[in-house]
Design an enzyme around this catalytic site. Structure first.
Site, PDB file in Angstrom:
ATOM      1  N   ARG A 106      11.415   3.123   4.018  1.00  0.00           N
ATOM      2  CA  ARG A 106      10.778   2.262   5.025  1.00  0.00           C
ATOM      3  C   ARG A 106      11.845   1.286   5.502  1.00  0.00           C
ATOM      4  NH1 ARG A 106       5.184  -0.969   5.005  1.00  0.00           N
ATOM      5  NH2 ARG A 106       4.531   1.156   5.499  1.00  0.00           N
TER       6      ARG A 106
ATOM      7  N   HIS B 220       4.829   6.297  11.565  1.00  0.00           N
ATOM      8  CA  HIS B 220       4.409   6.192  10.166  1.00  0.00           C
ATOM      9  C   HIS B 220       3.685   7.497   9.812  1.00  0.00           C
ATOM     10  CE1 HIS B 220       3.320   4.715   6.383  1.00  0.00           C
ATOM     11  NE2 HIS B 220       2.789   3.545   6.678  1.00  0.00           N
TER      12      HIS B 220
ATOM     13  N   ARG C  47       0.806  -1.214   0.000  1.00  0.00           N
ATOM     14  CA  ARG C  47       0.000   0.000   0.000  1.00  0.00           C
ATOM     15  C   ARG C  47       0.844   1.272   0.000  1.00  0.00           C
ATOM     16  NH1 ARG C  47      -3.218  -3.730   1.108  1.00  0.00           N
ATOM     17  NH2 ARG C  47      -1.352  -4.601   2.014  1.00  0.00           N
ATOM     18  N   THR C  48       1.759   1.386   0.940  1.00  0.00           N
ATOM     19  CA  THR C  48       2.494   2.645   1.074  1.00  0.00           C
ATOM     20  C   THR C  48       3.374   2.883  -0.152  1.00  0.00           C
ATOM     21  OG1 THR C  48       2.502   2.343   3.460  1.00  0.00           O
ATOM     22  CG2 THR C  48       4.022   3.962   2.578  1.00  0.00           C
TER      23      THR C  48
ATOM     24  N   LYS D   2      26.363  -5.785   0.195  1.00  0.00           N
ATOM     25  CA  LYS D   2      27.824  -5.637   0.046  1.00  0.00           C
ATOM     26  C   LYS D   2      28.450  -5.012   1.278  1.00  0.00           C
ATOM     27  CE  LYS D   2      27.260  -4.899  -4.905  1.00  0.00           C
ATOM     28  NZ  LYS D   2      27.193  -3.860  -5.933  1.00  0.00           N
TER      29      LYS D   2
END
Lengths: 314, 141
Positions: A109, A140, A59-60, A88
Site C-alpha cells: 500500500r 484498490h 482493515r486491509t 536511508k
C-alpha cells in the site's frame, strides 16, 4: 471436477488484471474456504507474506495478515516507512526487490498513485508476485474482490444491477476499482452520487457508456432505484485544503429516515472505515452488509493468496 | 520563397500550422544540428492560407511522436540528390513514450525515477493521453 485455473506468479495491480473467469475461480475457492476453513489452515505452511504498508491501514493490513495466518503462513513487513530503508534514501523498487529475495508474496500500500504498477514492472525478473493494497486515490483491487464476493453472495449475481456510488467519487479508489470491475459484467447501471467537487474523474467515467450512468448530488432522488448503495468516506488525507474537507465531509449522511424510500432488498455496502456518512442506527438494518463485507474480505484474500502462490493443489 | 527541389539532401517538414514551427524547432532540438536548418514562418499556402515550414539540410532521424503530438497534419518530405524520394503523412500517435510528463501531483512518476513513461491516446480531438501509472489524463503543452 472442473479444471483448476492457475494464477501462480501473477500480480494483482488493478481489477482487470484477471478475466471474469479467473475472478470466478477466486470466488469459488473463497466459498470453499468459507464453508470449511479448517481444511485450509495448513496449506500456507512454510510460506512468507511481506506486508509493505507505506500508508496507515488497519482493515486491509489485518485482513491480509489474518488471511495468511489462517492459511498457516507467516508474515514480515512494516506499516511505517520511517522504519524501513526509505529513510536511508533507497529507491522504492530496490526496497521491494530486496524483500522479494526473502518473501513468497508481497502486498503493498502506498499513498502515490501508480506505485503498484511501478513495483510490478520492477519485479519482472523476480519470482515474488505483488498485490496492490491501495495506491493513493487510484485503485484498490482487493477491496473490489471483497465487494464482488459480497454482491455475489448477497445478490446471487453481479449482472443487471443498479449500483449507487455515494460520497467521494474523486479520490475514492475503491469506487474506481469497483466500477471498472462491475462494468465488465452484463447490464449494470451506475448512479454516481457526489457533490460536484468530488465527482468521478473523467479517466474512470470514460470507461462507461453514456447510457450506463447518471450523475446527481441528491441521494434522496435516486435511493429507490438502487439494488446496491455503496457509501464511501470523504477522506481527509486526500485533501490539500482542510477547509474544503470540513465543508464536504458530512455532505451525505445515510440514516434510517433516508432509508425509508429504499428497496427492502437493497444492499448497503461500505469499504470501511466509516466516519459520519452512515449513522450507527443503520447498523442493525438487515440491508446493512458492511461488516459482513469485511468478513468476506478475509476469505477472498485467503483465496487470492492461495491462487498466486499456487497452493490450490497442495 | 525557399524551393524544396533545391535541397540536395535532407528533410522538409511542410504544412506546419502557422505558429507551430518554432515549437517543432525547439522540441526536436534542431538548434543542436551542425548542418543548416531553415525555419520559415507565415509563408503563403494555397491549402492552408499561411503555414510554417522547416528545411533541414541533413538526413536525421526525426522523433515522429513529438511531431505528431505538436501537429499531426504536417507532411515530411525526404530529399536525396535534389529529388523528392519519399513523402510521409503523420498522425497522432496511439502511444508515446518518454515525451509526456504526468501532471497528477499524486502520481508515483513524480516521486520515483520511473524511466520513460508510456502514455496512451484516449481522445484524438483534444489530444488527451492517459498515464500508464496513475491513469490520469494529460495533454501535450
Amino acid at each position: 471436477m472442473s479444471e483448476i485455473i492457475n494464477l501462480k506468479g501473477r500480480n494483482l495491480v488493478e481489477p482487470n488484471d484477471f478475466t471474469l473467469q479467473e475472478l470466478d475461480s477466486i470466488f469459488d475457492l473463497a466459498d470453499k474456504i468459507l464453508a470449511d476453513p479448517a481444511s485450509y489452515q495448513e496449506v500456507g505452511k512454510g510460506k512468507l507474506l511481506a506486508t509493505l504498508f507505506y500508508e496507515p491501514s488497519t482493515r486491509t493490513r489485518f485482513s491480509f495478515e489474518a488471511a495468511m495466518l489462517r492459511l498457516g503462513g507467516q508474515l514480515i513487513g512494516f506499516d511505517n516507512p520511517d522504519f524501513s530503508s526509505v529513510s536511508k534514501g533507497e529507491s522504492l523498487v530496490d526496497t521491494i526487490r530486496t524483500v522479494a529475495c526473502y518473501a513468497d508474496l508481497g502486498v503493498i500500500r502506498h499513498p502515490r498513485e501508480g506505485t503498484a504498477k511501478l513495483v510490478s514492472k520492477g519485479l519482472s525478473n523476480f519470482e515474488m508476485p505483488i498485490i496492490n493494497a491501495g495506491d493513493g486515490g487510484h485503485e484498490h483491487p482487493t477491496q473490489t474482490l471483497t465487494d464482488l464476493m459480497t454482491i455475489r453472495h448477497e445478490k446471487g449475481t453481479c449482472n443487471n444491477l443498479t449500483i449507487g456510488l455515494c460520497g467521494d467519487l474523486l479520490f475514492g479508489r475503491t469506487v474506481h476499482s469497483l466500477i471498472k470491475a462491475l462494468k465488465r459484467y452484463e447490464g449494470n447501471k451506475f448512479v454516481l452520487i457526489s457533490p460536484k467537487e468530488l465527482k468521478l474523474p473523467d479517466s474512470v467515467k470514460d470507461l462507461l457508456d453514456d447510457d450506463d450512468y447518471i450523475e446527481t448530488d441528491n441521494l434522496d432522488d435516486v435511493i429507490d432505484d438502487l439494488d446496491i448503495l455503496y457509501m464511501t468516506r470523504v477522506q481527509r488525507e486526500r485533501f490539500v485544503n482542510e477547509e474544503e474537507y470540513l465543508r464536504l465531509k458530512d455532505y451525505f449522511v445515510l440514516d434510517n429516515k433516508k432509508l425509508q424510500n429504499a428497496r427492502d432488498d437493497m444492499l448497503i455496502l461500505h469499504p470501511l472505515p466509516r466516519n459520519e456518512e452512515i449513522a450507527e442506527e443503520v447498523d442493525v438494518d438487515p440491508r446493512a452488509k458492511y461488516f459482513t463485507q469485511a468478513r468476506y474480505g478475509m476469505f477472498v484474500r485467503m483465496a487470492l493468496i492461495m491462487k498466486l502462490l499456487g497452493l490450490e493443489n497442495a | 520563397m525557399l524551393n524544396v527541389d533545391k535541397l540536395k539532401k535532407g528533410i522538409v517538414i511542410d504544412h506546419i500550422e502557422e505558429g507551430k514551427g518554432m515549437d517543432i524547432y525547439q522540441e526536436l532540438h534542431l538548434n543542436d544540428i551542425e548542418m543548416p536548418v531553415v525555419l520559415m514562418k507565415g509563408i503563403h499556402s494555397e491549402k492552408m492560407g499561411k503555414k510554417d515550414l522547416i528545411k533541414i539540410e541533413t538526413d536525421i532521424k526525426l522523433n515522429m511522436d513529438i511531431l505528431g503530438l505538436i501537429d499531426p497534419d504536417v507532411t515530411i518530405n525526404y530529399v536525396s540528390d535534389g529529388k523528392l524520394v519519399r513523402k510521409e503523412k503523420l498522425q497522432l500517435p496511439e502511444k508515446v513514450t518518454g515525451i509526456l510528463k504526468c501532471h497528477n501531483p499524486r502520481c508515483i512518476s513524480n516521486y520515483e525515477d520511473v524511466g520513460d513513461i508510456d502514455f496512451y491516446l484516449v481522445n484524438k480531438d483534444k489530444k488527451i493521453y492517459r498515464c500508464e501509472y496513475c491513469d490520469s489524463y494529460t495533454t501535450f503543452h
